[in-house]
Each structure stands twice: as C-alpha cells, then as structure tokens.
Design a protein around this motif. Structure first.
Motif, PDB file in Angstrom:
ATOM      1  N   MET A   1       0.849  -1.201   0.000  1.00 26.59           N
ATOM      2  CA  MET A   1       0.000   0.000   0.000  1.00 26.59           C
ATOM      3  C   MET A   1       0.880   1.244   0.000  1.00 26.59           C
ATOM      4  SD  MET A   1      -3.006   1.048   2.697  1.00 26.59           S
ATOM      5  CE  MET A   1      -3.921   2.557   2.460  1.00 26.59           C
ATOM      6  N   ASN A   2       0.606   2.185  -0.906  1.00 23.50           N
ATOM      7  CA  ASN A   2       1.408   3.391  -1.008  1.00 23.50           C
ATOM      8  C   ASN A   2       1.162   4.321   0.172  1.00 23.50           C
ATOM      9  OD1 ASN A   2       2.486   2.590  -3.476  1.00 23.50           O
ATOM     10  ND2 ASN A   2       0.822   3.552  -4.644  1.00 23.50           N
ATOM     11  N   LYS A   3       2.231   4.988   0.625  1.00 26.11           N
ATOM     12  CA  LYS A   3       2.088   5.969   1.693  1.00 26.11           C
ATOM     13  C   LYS A   3       1.328   7.183   1.163  1.00 26.11           C
ATOM     14  CE  LYS A   3       5.544   6.997   4.252  1.00 26.11           C
ATOM     15  NZ  LYS A   3       6.891   7.438   4.697  1.00 26.11           N
ATOM     16  N   PRO A   4       0.524   7.829   2.004  1.00 25.62           N
ATOM     17  CA  PRO A   4      -0.176   9.040   1.546  1.00 25.62           C
ATOM     18  C   PRO A   4       0.810  10.149   1.238  1.00 25.62           C
ATOM     19  CG  PRO A   4      -0.428   8.742   3.920  1.00 25.62           C
ATOM     20  CD  PRO A   4       0.199   7.481   3.392  1.00 25.62           C
ATOM     21  N   LEU A   5       0.484  10.967   0.257  1.00 26.84           N
ATOM     22  CA  LEU A   5       1.352  12.065  -0.126  1.00 26.84           C
ATOM     23  C   LEU A   5       1.400  13.125   0.969  1.00 26.84           C
ATOM     24  CD1 LEU A   5       0.251  12.568  -3.846  1.00 26.84           C
ATOM     25  CD2 LEU A   5       2.348  11.468  -3.026  1.00 26.84           C
ATOM     26  N   VAL A   6       2.553  13.773   1.101  1.00 27.49           N
ATOM     27  CA  VAL A   6       2.692  14.905   2.012  1.00 27.49           C
ATOM     28  C   VAL A   6       2.107  16.128   1.316  1.00 27.49           C
ATOM     29  CG1 VAL A   6       4.309  16.418   3.222  1.00 27.49           C
ATOM     30  CG2 VAL A   6       4.756  13.955   3.103  1.00 27.49           C
ATOM     31  N   LYS A   7       1.052  16.680   1.880  1.00 21.70           N
ATOM     32  CA  LYS A   7       0.339  17.803   1.261  1.00 21.70           C
ATOM     33  C   LYS A   7       0.954  19.119   1.730  1.00 21.70           C
ATOM     34  CE  LYS A   7      -3.425  16.294   3.055  1.00 21.70           C
ATOM     35  NZ  LYS A   7      -4.847  16.161   3.483  1.00 21.70           N
ATOM     36  N   ILE A   8       1.394  19.928   0.771  1.00 21.49           N
ATOM     37  CA  ILE A   8       2.143  21.155   1.058  1.00 21.49           C
ATOM     38  C   ILE A   8       1.390  22.378   0.571  1.00 21.49           C
ATOM     39  CG2 ILE A   8       4.329  22.380   0.674  1.00 21.49           C
ATOM     40  CD1 ILE A   8       5.597  19.636   0.056  1.00 21.49           C
ATOM     41  N   VAL A   9       1.394  23.431   1.389  1.00 29.14           N
ATOM     42  CA  VAL A   9       0.891  24.738   0.984  1.00 29.14           C
ATOM     43  C   VAL A   9       2.040  25.732   0.976  1.00 29.14           C
ATOM     44  CG1 VAL A   9      -0.412  26.746   1.838  1.00 29.14           C
ATOM     45  CG2 VAL A   9      -1.553  24.551   1.579  1.00 29.14           C
ATOM     46  N   LEU A  10       2.120  26.562  -0.058  1.00 32.41           N
ATOM     47  CA  LEU A  10       3.166  27.572  -0.196  1.00 32.41           C
ATOM     48  C   LEU A  10       2.560  28.955   0.039  1.00 32.41           C
ATOM     49  CD1 LEU A  10       4.745  26.309  -3.564  1.00 32.41           C
ATOM     50  CD2 LEU A  10       5.276  25.553  -1.232  1.00 32.41           C
ATOM     51  N   ILE A  26       7.302  18.902  -6.618  1.00 35.96           N
ATOM     52  CA  ILE A  26       6.504  17.821  -7.215  1.00 35.96           C
ATOM     53  C   ILE A  26       7.366  16.817  -7.972  1.00 35.96           C
ATOM     54  CG2 ILE A  26       4.428  19.229  -7.326  1.00 35.96           C
ATOM     55  CD1 ILE A  26       4.930  19.622 -10.298  1.00 35.96           C
ATOM     56  N   GLN A  27       8.666  17.085  -8.072  1.00 38.56           N
ATOM     57  CA  GLN A  27       9.568  16.072  -8.626  1.00 38.56           C
ATOM     58  C   GLN A  27       9.752  14.920  -7.643  1.00 38.56           C
ATOM     59  OE1 GLN A  27      10.395  16.661 -11.890  1.00 38.56           O
ATOM     60  NE2 GLN A  27       9.136  18.467 -11.420  1.00 38.56           N
ATOM     61  N   GLU A  28       9.453  15.174  -6.371  1.00 37.49           N
ATOM     62  CA  GLU A  28       9.575  14.140  -5.349  1.00 37.49           C
ATOM     63  C   GLU A  28       8.262  13.357  -5.275  1.00 37.49           C
ATOM     64  OE1 GLU A  28      12.509  13.650  -3.922  1.00 37.49           O
ATOM     65  OE2 GLU A  28      13.199  15.355  -5.131  1.00 37.49           O
ATOM     66  N   PRO A  29       8.319  12.041  -5.388  1.00 44.07           N
ATOM     67  CA  PRO A  29       7.083  11.246  -5.476  1.00 44.07           C
ATOM     68  C   PRO A  29       6.193  11.307  -4.244  1.00 44.07           C
ATOM     69  CG  PRO A  29       9.019   9.834  -5.237  1.00 44.07           C
ATOM     70  CD  PRO A  29       9.525  11.209  -5.507  1.00 44.07           C
ATOM     71  N   THR A 112      18.643  22.463  -3.143  1.00 42.55           N
ATOM     72  CA  THR A 112      17.358  21.780  -3.252  1.00 42.55           C
ATOM     73  C   THR A 112      17.313  20.537  -2.373  1.00 42.55           C
ATOM     74  OG1 THR A 112      17.076  22.559  -5.529  1.00 42.55           O
ATOM     75  CG2 THR A 112      15.761  20.664  -4.844  1.00 42.55           C
ATOM     76  N   SER A 113      18.410  19.785  -2.367  1.00 44.57           N
ATOM     77  CA  SER A 113      18.451  18.554  -1.572  1.00 44.57           C
ATOM     78  C   SER A 113      18.291  18.847  -0.086  1.00 44.57           C
ATOM     79  CB  SER A 113      19.761  17.799  -1.818  1.00 44.57           C
ATOM     80  OG  SER A 113      20.881  18.616  -1.486  1.00 44.57           O
ATOM     81  N   PHE A 114      18.854  19.980   0.382  1.00 40.10           N
ATOM     82  CA  PHE A 114      18.723  20.344   1.793  1.00 40.10           C
ATOM     83  C   PHE A 114      17.264  20.648   2.115  1.00 40.10           C
ATOM     84  CE2 PHE A 114      18.584  23.185   5.391  1.00 40.10           C
ATOM     85  CZ  PHE A 114      19.485  22.621   6.284  1.00 40.10           C
ATOM     86  N   LEU A 115      16.600  21.399   1.237  1.00 44.15           N
ATOM     87  CA  LEU A 115      15.201  21.756   1.460  1.00 44.15           C
ATOM     88  C   LEU A 115      14.313  20.515   1.467  1.00 44.15           C
ATOM     89  CD1 LEU A 115      12.883  23.768   1.761  1.00 44.15           C
ATOM     90  CD2 LEU A 115      12.873  24.001  -0.738  1.00 44.15           C
ATOM     91  N   ILE A 116      14.520  19.633   0.505  1.00 38.66           N
ATOM     92  CA  ILE A 116      13.714  18.410   0.437  1.00 38.66           C
ATOM     93  C   ILE A 116      13.901  17.591   1.706  1.00 38.66           C
ATOM     94  CG2 ILE A 116      13.378  16.227  -0.779  1.00 38.66           C
ATOM     95  CD1 ILE A 116      12.374  18.705  -2.297  1.00 38.66           C
TER      96      ILE A 116
END
Length: 221
Positions: A1-10, A26-29, A112-116
């Motif tokens: 079962m796939n994990k639920p997506l992390v929902k982000i607001v900017l 959104i490049q991150e699955p 970018t990697s640090f932020l992700i």
C-alpha cells in the motif's frame, strides 16, 4: 500500500518563486503542492480549507508579514508544522519564529536537496535550521561561557543528557515524554534543570549548544 502524499501549501508573495518551488517539490514522489497564496491572509484561509500536512512560509510579505501569519496559523492549526523559507539571516527573526512554533528555518539560497530533506525531517518530528543560521545562534554563546558550559555538562544526570539529546533534534516536550514514557511535567522539570545547570536562557540555545558540541562529546550526547 502506497504511503499518503505529504500535502504542502506555499505562502510567498513572489509568484515566480512559488512556481519554481512547486516544480521542484513535485519532482519528489511523496510530495504534492495542494495550494499557494501570495499573502498571509489568503494563506491562513487556504490552510483552513485545504488542511495541508506542512506549510512553507516566507517572512517578508505585504499586509501581514510572515511572523504575523505564523501567529495566525498557530491559532487556527496549532499542530500544523511550518517551515520558514526566507532570505533573512537575522538571528532575531530566527529566534522569534522558533518561539512562535516554527519547525524549520531555511534560507532561500539552500540547496534543493537540503530543502527536500528538511521537509522530510520536519514531517518525522525534527526541527531543521540552515547551517548558517545555527552559526548565528552559536555566536551568542560567549567562548569563555561555552567552556564553562562544557564543564557543566558533567553535572547533568543521565536522564537530563538524554532529554538534551532530544532537545537538540527539536523534539517537543510532549513527544519527548512519549518517547521516554514519562509525564510532560517531568520533562519540563528536566528542561528547566538543564537550562539552569548550563546557564542557558532557552531551549533554542540548548539545542544549538548540544549540536555544536555533539562531535566533541560523543559519549555524552
């Protein structure tokens, strides 16, 4: 079962920055951006309707600034993690944001990697600061006083050292209590004792101090 997506607001008043940030995220699955706002008022309204998992918030915005927005978010969604994403390297801004409940403070020039990774760590319960901001806080610890505090570490009990380890990771008193099977009031007493023994004014200073000397004191932290 796939994990639920992390929902982000900017929440950021620069449209081009939001667009670029959305594209990177959104490049991150495991991430999805469910909404954007150009100001704090619209951002808070968006949060109440969209119910995100985390908010990325700018500080310098018109109408109500990031600090005011952070206060409003803490009032309507006190458990919602907020990551400050800003150009401000002002240590006072950092301390104010942390005191208002922000879970992270990352500069916009971060990789970018640090932020992700920062988002992932915050979702796991940690607090995250840009390395440059940690150094700004460390500067508040006078070198001579730091030596005294190093010596004072020997006065900490094993349990206090364990609590200090969690403080260094940005874990809340409630979460520490759950991890150690203790009451939240007991953890508060431990935190007060740590601050008193190390002659520190706040959890923020304790976290900075612990992180600064974690390599020098591997057997203590």
């Amino acid at each position: 079962m796939n994990k639920p997506l992390v929902k982000i607001v900017l929440i950021d008043d620069h449209a081009l920055f939001r667009q670029g940030l959305r594209f990177l995220l959104i490049q991150e699955p495991e991430f999805t951006v469910i909404g954007e706002a150009a100001n704090g008022v619209d951002g808070v309204a968006l949060i109440t309707t969209c119910q995100p998992d985390i908010v990325l918030l700018d500080l310098d915005m018109p109408d109500i600034n990031g600090l005011q927005t952070l206060i409003r978010i803490s009032e309507v969604c006190p458990e919602l993690p907020v990551l400050i994403l800003t150009i401000s390297e002002n240590a006072a801004d950092l301390q104010k944001c942390l005191s208002l409940g922000a879970k992270g403070y990352v500069l916009k020039n971060a990789d970018t990697s640090f932020l992700i990774n920062a988002i992932r760590r915050i979702m796991a319960g940690d607090k995250v600061l840009s390395p440059d901001m940690v150094s700004h806080l460390v500067e508040e610890l006078h070198p001579a006083e730091s030596v005294d505090r190093l010596n004072a570490l020997s006065a900490l009990t094993r349990r206090e050292v364990e609590v200090l380890h969690y403080i260094a990771r940005g874990i809340s008193n409630k979460a520490i209590a759950a991890k150690l099977s203790l009451s939240e009031n007991t953890i508060k007493v431990h935190v007060q004792n740590i601050l008193k023994k190390l002659n520190l004014r706040s959890r923020v200073q304790a976290a900075v101090f612990a992180n600064q000397y974690s390599q020098e004191l591997p057997n203590k932290l």
